[in-house]
Enzyme design. Structure first.
Site, PDB file in Angstrom:
ATOM      1  N   TYR A  46     -66.513  13.104   9.127  1.00  0.00           N
ATOM      2  CA  TYR A  46     -65.202  13.557   8.626  1.00  0.00           C
ATOM      3  C   TYR A  46     -65.383  14.772   7.709  1.00  0.00           C
ATOM      4  CZ  TYR A  46     -60.555  13.188   6.420  1.00  0.00           C
ATOM      5  OH  TYR A  46     -59.280  13.435   5.949  1.00  0.00           O
ATOM      6  N   THR A  83     -53.259  10.614  -0.461  1.00  0.00           N
ATOM      7  CA  THR A  83     -51.805  10.560  -0.362  1.00  0.00           C
ATOM      8  C   THR A  83     -51.396   9.196   0.186  1.00  0.00           C
ATOM      9  OG1 THR A  83     -51.824  12.940   0.044  1.00  0.00           O
ATOM     10  CG2 THR A  83     -49.809  11.776   0.630  1.00  0.00           C
TER      11      THR A  83
END
Ligand code: NAD
Ligand code: UDP
Length: 312
Positions: free
Chosen positions: A143, A173
């Site tokens: 990632y 988030t």
């Protein structure tokens, strides 16, 4: 405008599609449903300006569009580590395909980058000028390095072809439309608290994160994309209220009233960053933006959402 959102059926993508439709745009949502959820976009399907295309961005696609938001990529550690080669292909082959599309159509393009480009940071809070400390061969590398390489590609397409690119480094988030099995900390703790299961804190819980509510992020992403000034970035997009994972667990238990959950401590995953907090002075200055939702307010809205979709 005709706007392409890759990863549009995911958590952030679904909120972005909704907002862009509200602004009167035509929205093409591309998703392969690796982690996306049809329920997230079901309410949008009634809108004639919304179109869903099932497609994996690691393969080229041909569309006529004015703007592109490239969000496709699993974001939760358990999901991006499930098929690390596919995660890398999505970030790298996917970026090349979508940048190629932007080049042909001359569309402005936003890249959803991440605070993970800073790895386990030695600089605190993290500023855009910091190059990061990433283990290139660890389990998070598919990632982190994929997203770092995507930033390189975006910059090289800008330098070599003068493409109108915009890069946002998104910090943790949360909000409605997260999948209950997403695996990230906010959704895990809320679902665990609502179902009276153990709250699973990894490590001692003294690691920190800074959590941003989804509405604040959507506002920032649309601002950076539509700024008349050429804001290439990278620009940190996050909330700078930092807290420990222990504090997050306590706050969620307080807000989910009458939960019978107890806290359990589990091993810390390898390379888990010890601290994370964005320096958002650049976004404040350039976008005239700052996060407006405080943690308890955002968590309360998120708890209300999960109450509707999980049962004891
Ligand atoms: P998510 O997993 O909910 O959404 C990702 C979406 O991309 C899913 O709908 C998934 O099916 C789709 N997708 C994955 N691979 C694809 C492929 N090859 N082709 C087409 N679609 C594909 O995650 P999210 O939280 O909504 O994150 C969206 C983007 O924002 C990601 O790029 C992520 O890296 C970035 N980001 C998110 C956060 C966060 O805290 N949520 C933080 C930093 C960066
Ligand atoms: N975490 C935790 N319990 C969970 C899920 C996550 O303690 O059930 C921790 C995780 O180890 C990390 C932090 O919470 O330190 C944030 O994890 P998340 O997966 O949400 O995002 P990250 O910032 O690590 O990508």
């Amino acid at each position: 405008m005709v706007i392409l959102v890759t990863g549009g059926a995911g958590f952030i993508g679904s909120h972005l599609c909704k907002k862009l439709l509200e602004q009167g745009n035509d929205v093409l949502c591309v998703d392969n449903f690796y982690t996306g959820n049809k329920n997230n976009i079901l309410p949008l399907m009634k809108n004639k300006k919304f179109e869903l295309i099932r497609h994996d961005i690691t393969f080229p696609l041909y569309l006529e569009i004015d703007q592109i938001y490239n969000l496709a990529c699993p974001a939760s550690p358990i999901h991006y580590q499930r098929d690390p080669v596919q995660t890398l292909k999505t970030s790298i082959h996917g970026a090349i395909n979508i940048l190629g599309l932007a080049k042909r159509t001359k569309a402005r393009i936003f890249q959803a980058s991440t605070s993970e480009v800073y790895g386990d940071p030695e600089i605190h809070p993290q500023k855009e000028s910091y190059w990061g400390k990433v283990n290139p061969i660890g389990p998070r590398a598919c990632y982190d390095e994929g997203k770092r390489c995507a930033e390189t590609l975006f910059f090289d397409y800008y330098r070599q072809y003068n493409l109108d690119v915009r890069i946002g480094r998104i910090f943790n988030t949360y909000g409605p439309n997260m999948h209950p099995d997403d695996g990230r900390v906010v959704s895990n703790f809320i679902v665990q608290a609502l179902t009276d299961k153990y709250i699973t804190i990894y490590g001692k819980g003294d690691q920190t994160r800074s959590f941003q509510y989804i509405d604040d992020l959507i506002e920032a992403i649309i601002k950076i994309m539509n700024s008349e000034k050429r804001l290439i970035g990278p620009m940190n997009l996050g909330n700078d209220q930092e807290l420990t994972i222990n504090d997050l667990a306590t706050t969620i238990l307080k807000l989910v009233k009458h939960s019978k959950s107890k806290i359990i401590y589990e091993p810390l995953p390898q390379d888990d960053p010890k601290q994370r907090k964005p320096d958002i002075s650049l976004a404040k200055k350039e976008l005239k933006w700052q996060p407006r939702t405080n943690l308890e307010e955002g968590l309360t809205k998120t708890i209300q959402y999960f109450k509707k979709i999980v049962s004891k």
